[in-house]
Each structure stands twice: as structure tokens, then as C-alpha cells.
Write an enzyme that holds these catalytic residues in place. Sequence first.
Site, PDB file in Angstrom:
ATOM      1  N   GLN A 176       0.831  -1.197   0.000  1.00  0.00           N
ATOM      2  CA  GLN A 176       0.000   0.000   0.000  1.00  0.00           C
ATOM      3  C   GLN A 176       0.869   1.252   0.000  1.00  0.00           C
ATOM      4  OE1 GLN A 176      -3.056   0.409  -0.515  1.00  0.00           O
ATOM      5  NE2 GLN A 176      -4.175  -1.433   0.089  1.00  0.00           N
ATOM      6  N   CYS A 204     -10.414  -0.756  -4.130  1.00  0.00           N
ATOM      7  CA  CYS A 204      -9.838   0.507  -4.592  1.00  0.00           C
ATOM      8  C   CYS A 204     -10.599   1.060  -5.783  1.00  0.00           C
ATOM      9  CB  CYS A 204      -8.363   0.317  -4.950  1.00  0.00           C
ATOM     10  SG  CYS A 204      -8.062  -0.904  -6.242  1.00  0.00           S
ATOM     11  N   ASP A 210      -8.960  -8.273  -1.149  1.00  0.00           N
ATOM     12  CA  ASP A 210      -8.415  -6.967  -1.545  1.00  0.00           C
ATOM     13  C   ASP A 210      -7.945  -7.076  -2.993  1.00  0.00           C
ATOM     14  OD1 ASP A 210      -7.433  -4.433  -1.632  1.00  0.00           O
ATOM     15  OD2 ASP A 210      -5.718  -4.786  -0.317  1.00  0.00           O
ATOM     16  N   GLU A 254      -1.967 -15.383  -3.441  1.00  0.00           N
ATOM     17  CA  GLU A 254      -1.367 -14.317  -4.243  1.00  0.00           C
ATOM     18  C   GLU A 254      -0.716 -14.928  -5.476  1.00  0.00           C
ATOM     19  OE1 GLU A 254      -0.020 -11.114  -6.002  1.00  0.00           O
ATOM     20  OE2 GLU A 254      -1.266 -10.959  -4.208  1.00  0.00           O
TER      21      GLU A 254
END
Length: 775
Positions: free
Chosen positions: A495, A697, A669, A545
Site C-alpha cells: 500500500q 480501490c 483486496d 497471491e
Amino acid sequence: MAEIPPTETLTSVEHQDSTDQPNPSVSPPPPSAEGINLPEKRKREGEPEPEPSADKAKHPLWKTSLCSYFRRSGELCSHGDTCRYAHGEDELRPRPNNTWDPTSERAKKMAKTNDQDKAVEEGGIMMTEALEEDGEESSSGLSKCIVNLPMKWSSDNFRFFLNEQKLDGKTVGNNRTLKVSDVIQRPFEKNNKAALPEKPSPDNDDENDSVLPSDSASKARSARDAVTPLAHMSYSDQLEHKKNSLAQILKRLVSIIILTRYVLSYMEDLFSLFSGLPCKLEGIIESPLVNGYRNKCEFSVGNSLQGKHTVGFLLGNFREGVTAVEEPVDCPNVSRIACKYAAIFQEFLQQSCLPIWNRLNNSGFWRQLTVREGRKPGQIDADNSETSISEVMLMVQVCTLGSDEGQVKEELHRLAQTFSAGSTAESPPLPLTTLVIQDHTGISNAAPSDAPLRYIFLHRGGDCGLEIADDVVEPRIHDHISNLRFSISPSAFFQVNTLAAESLYSLAGDWADLGPDTLLFDVCCGTGTIGLTLAHRVGMVVGIEMNASAVSDAERNAEANGIKNCRFVCGKAEDVIGSLMKEYLSLPEKQDENRETSENNESGVNSAEENINSVDGVVVAENSSVVNHENGHAVSGCSKDEAKLEKDSTPQSSSNPMRQFKNVVAIVDPPRVGLHPTVIKVLRTQSRLRRLVYISCNPDSLVANAIELCTPSPDKSEKGNNKNNRGWRNMSAAGLARHRSKSMPESEPFKPVKAMAVDLFPHTPHCELVMLLER
């Protein structure tokens, strides 16, 4: 009364027609008797055809509009050659005011050209990179492209083919014949001459010597406007603006999930009926650091509006023809350290013998500078936040294709010396940990995560500066979130606002209702920041991931911080989440029933221990390394000590693996595009997953994903109605989500409970949105 001469009559008619010209979209009305005498519809037999008089041929509006019949059918009308309207582009004449019939092809081309010229005059197109090479103008006829290449070919296949084979007429793949054809010129290339500056002399840096028109330069956007468009507003006004914008986006959900039999079963959803929101938007959490908060800045390399080599931000989108770059000195979200390194690199480019990247013909060497900053732990002074920056990683992106190897090596070593000298020349000295040279040959600067690192320079300490790393080493810097130390590699996601990220992760953990018996799935985990910061509050964390380097960082971060209840899996979420859910959550129906009847029975406990190694049982070391990296390296999962830690952390009466993790929570996320439909389907159909925290986002992607997660399952009669629906290509993301929700398997939908915004990007329109969904 004197008779009016014919010329005066024509003049009167001219004045009348010029103010009331025929409408090209409808059939023209018949002219009056005072005007042109059109041929009669009925003629007596034997009467000769009257020839058009000279006055008619000279009429100002003769043949100045296309015939409506001709426009409809493409054929001559019944009037033939005597028709006052033109039957084709060849017959068409200009109007008295030198304009053309707007329906004609000539007028359409002229209007398009005028619009492009107007855009150049208004500064809408800021081209700063020429299309010529060696001073010679390139011809559109020499711009070629190759079509019908095999879809599975990579750039290496194509490059080898170009070097070894003859192109035109060659047959490749599945009987595909290559064809060399002209490239369709991009619209902004046709008028680049109006906006291209001349090549400046190396010693001429005077901004007043711009070759662009003064009005064009004054109307051009600045880097501050392009990067931080809300910087002119007070921070409180920015927060209110973002909150209102998010509320408008969330209202799109109401029409999908409100007034359904599912939602109306909850009385508290009456709030949605009156507010227009699917759930309560509780507010917005402000960023602890408003200025200079970015720990990662990507500076483009290009030419300024004056033609000077510049390191900074693009003033617009390339698809709009904007290639001008401006320095970031006025951008409030960039730190002073990042601006200094951009200035050092910019000064170096003025004397470099290697060219900068040209976005128009995709050639050059220097492409991009990335500055990543690592902060030391402890309280950060908002007024002097730069004192907390202890480590800096510089990554310079280059394209070595076609460059001389010896020259490249010499220039890169000189660049390392320049950065080292520039960092020590500042007062106080700038932190500098490592310099990485990334080699990328693609068209866009967005390089893949596995792009090769050509050179790595490290700061060994002392005054020796940067030295080439001869040993195989991956450069890293470190940052801190919630008193945890995180190792960050060059391409790993982290981030950009560290302090605001702490507030974001804390909020997600509070809403997830975590506990010692919680199994937490961290989807799109990056370097593991979310899962690791919440690991002390749960029994087990499973992170997913696709970036292998980020997974390696996550494992290293867990080890460095002494966290042993985390497992990280490398792979695309849509490929691995299904098997992981089955591995952790599935249990045969019979065994699930026996668990209720033998909870305190010793034999039941022994049976559960014997089933730990089963396919459907909870993870052990043997089952935790089945997911591999893309390079074939197996990702290590929980060790035997970790499995023992899980067993020892629960009461003996609940040693059954399903009793250990009775609370299953997922925190997602995803990137800006949102979750893959397969991931949504797995989350939706896994009945043991009762709570989902979505960190977004991009609120538009959240709305699209929430439609699939929250829309009730359709009746059996509704399924199959979407067959042969070919309109999906023109659908929006929300439309596609509605389309897919019609075929969602029978499952209990989620319900949006509440939402909260967290401002990670002050001075910009972007904002993180957290939504809690339950069922």
C-alpha cells in the site's frame, strides 16, 4: 410602375434562400414561382425539352445540396439532369458562403479536420515526441503491420520469425497466410506538426523559448492538475466530496437487491428504502498524513512541452495523443526525497548518449524511474514526515533492445555514480539503499512481475557509494505496519500510504469479528500485510497471491516477525481457491453428523485425530505444498510445528479439525478490475463462509461483484434464459454481473451490512471502500 430587371429578381431570391437554406435531412420543398422554373411534371407530346437557362445555371443555390431521393436510393430522381439538387459528390457545388452540404463526404471530412485543429489550438493534444528519424519524415505508406499471426505466439516467437523468414505471403500456423498492410494512422499523428516542438539545443533550457503557441502552452494541464486534481480543495472538502461520490456509486446496488423476497425478510433493510443505499455508509476515515504520503512513485521519462528531457508525470492519456511530461515539483502527494531523485535522474538524461523512450514509435532506452521508500518504526511527525524515511530503492526501467552492450554497461555505471553523488550532496543526505535496473521491451511501461533485473547496485555502507552486486541477491527495503516489519521486493505490491493502511487493516479486522477459532482467508494478499497484521487475532491465516515474488516476501515477513499460523499459496485466486476451500472446509456429511453426537466421547476424539491426514481434513505439512510457483518451485505451507500449534491452541474436546475453525471469514483486496467470476462463485457457494470483508480501490468493481454475491439465486424456471445472448460484448461490468447471476448455483446470498471509506489517496478522486457482507 417600372419593371424589375431579372438580375434584381435573382438578387432578391438569393437573399431569401441564403437565410433559409434547405434542410438536408428532409426532402426539399418545391421552389416558389419567383425562383427557378423547374420542369413541369406533365408535358405535351411532341413538345421539346426546355434547356436550362443561363440564369438557372448561375443561381447561387444550384446544385449546392444533395438530392434527398439520391441520398435514399443512390439513383437519379425523376427530374433527371434538370434537378436543382446534386445527384452525386461530383455535381455538388459550394454554397454562397463557401460552405458545403453537411451531409456530403467533403463536409464531413472538413468538419473532422476542423475539430482536430481546434483541439490542437486549445492544447488538448500535447505531442512532444517526433515521428521522424534522422531528420527524415516517415511516410504512412512505409508504416506496415502483420496480420493473421498465430494467437499463441509470444514476442520471442515473432522476433525469431522476423529474423529468419520472409514475411509477405508466408504460411504459418493453421494455414494462415501473412499479409503486409498499411498501418491505419492514429488521429493525433495526422496533425502532430501543429504541436511538435523543434529539437532544442542542449544548452537551451529557457522556458520562454517554447515553439508552441503561447495560448497553447498556457492552457496545457500541469502535472499537479493531472496527478492531484483535488489539491485545490481543502482536505475536509475532499473527504466530503469522496463520501458523496461513493454514496452515488453504492445506490446502483439498490435496484438489484432491494425489494426482493430475500432483502424484505430483514426489517432493518427499510433503511435502504429511504436512503437509497444498499447499506449504511458510516463515513470516511481520513489519512493521518495528507502531504508527501506516497511511499512509491513511478516517474515517466519523456519530453516536456518545450522539448526538454523530463522525468515526471504525463499530462494526459496516450490514447488522446498526450505524451508531454512535466516535473513533479508541485504535486503534494510526492515526498521531497522522491522529487530530488527525479531531478537527479533528469539532469543525468541531459548528458546521456542513450535516447529516451519514444511512445509514438516505441523505441529508445530510458523509460521510467520508480522510487520506493521504507519508513522506520515509531510515531511519524506529520509536519516533517521525511525524517522517518530510512531506506530508498530506486528502480530504473530501460529497454536494451538494439543497444550496444558496452555502451549500456558504461552508462549504467555512470548512472549509479550520479545517484550516489547526488544523494550525498543533499543536506541532510538522502537515504539510498539499492539501485535496480529493470529491462523491459514491452510497449507499455507496466512491466510484468517477472521482468528481468539486469543490474543491481547495493549500498554497502560507509562512503563507498553504490557497488554492483556480484552475488545473486534480491534487493529489498523494509517498512512497518502495526509494529510489524515487512520486506519489500522491487515488484511486490505494498500500500502506497503506510499510515492509512494501518487504519484500513484495523477496520477490516474489527468488522470481520475475528477470534481464536477463526480461519481467515486473505485473498489477493500481496506481501501478506493484511493476514500478518491480523494473525494474532485468529487461529489460522491462508493467503492467496499470484505474484511469486510477493509470496516469497510474505513468507519471509512471517518468519521475520515470528508468526507461525500463516500459510501463503502462490497462484491465481480463481485457480486455487476452490481446492483450498475444499481442503479446509469440506467434511463428509456422515462425519459432520457424528461430530454433534460424540463431542465429549473419547473415541470420537481419536477418530477425528485419525482423519487429520484425510483429503477433506484440515491442513498438514504433506497437503500444504501442492500449489506450485509458476517456475515450478513448490510453495511451502504450514510446518508440523504449526499444525501442532493449532492443535495445542484448542481444547481437547474440540480437536476435530472442523471444530477448530468454526468461524470462517474471508477478506478480499482485489486489483481495480475486481474479483474473478470463479472466485465469486466459490465464495458464494461455500456455505460455511458466513462473513466477507471486501476492500476495494475501485467502487465500480465492488458494485459489480456485490451484484453476484448478493442477488438471490434464481428459480429453476429462470435458469437458461440467458442462452444465445450475444449482447454481453456491449454490457457494462454491472450488466455482466447481472447476466452471470442468473446462472448462479443455488446458494444463500450475502447481504451488505455496512460500508466505510478510508482515504489512502489525499488530493486525488480515489479512495478505498470497505464493505461488510454477511449471511
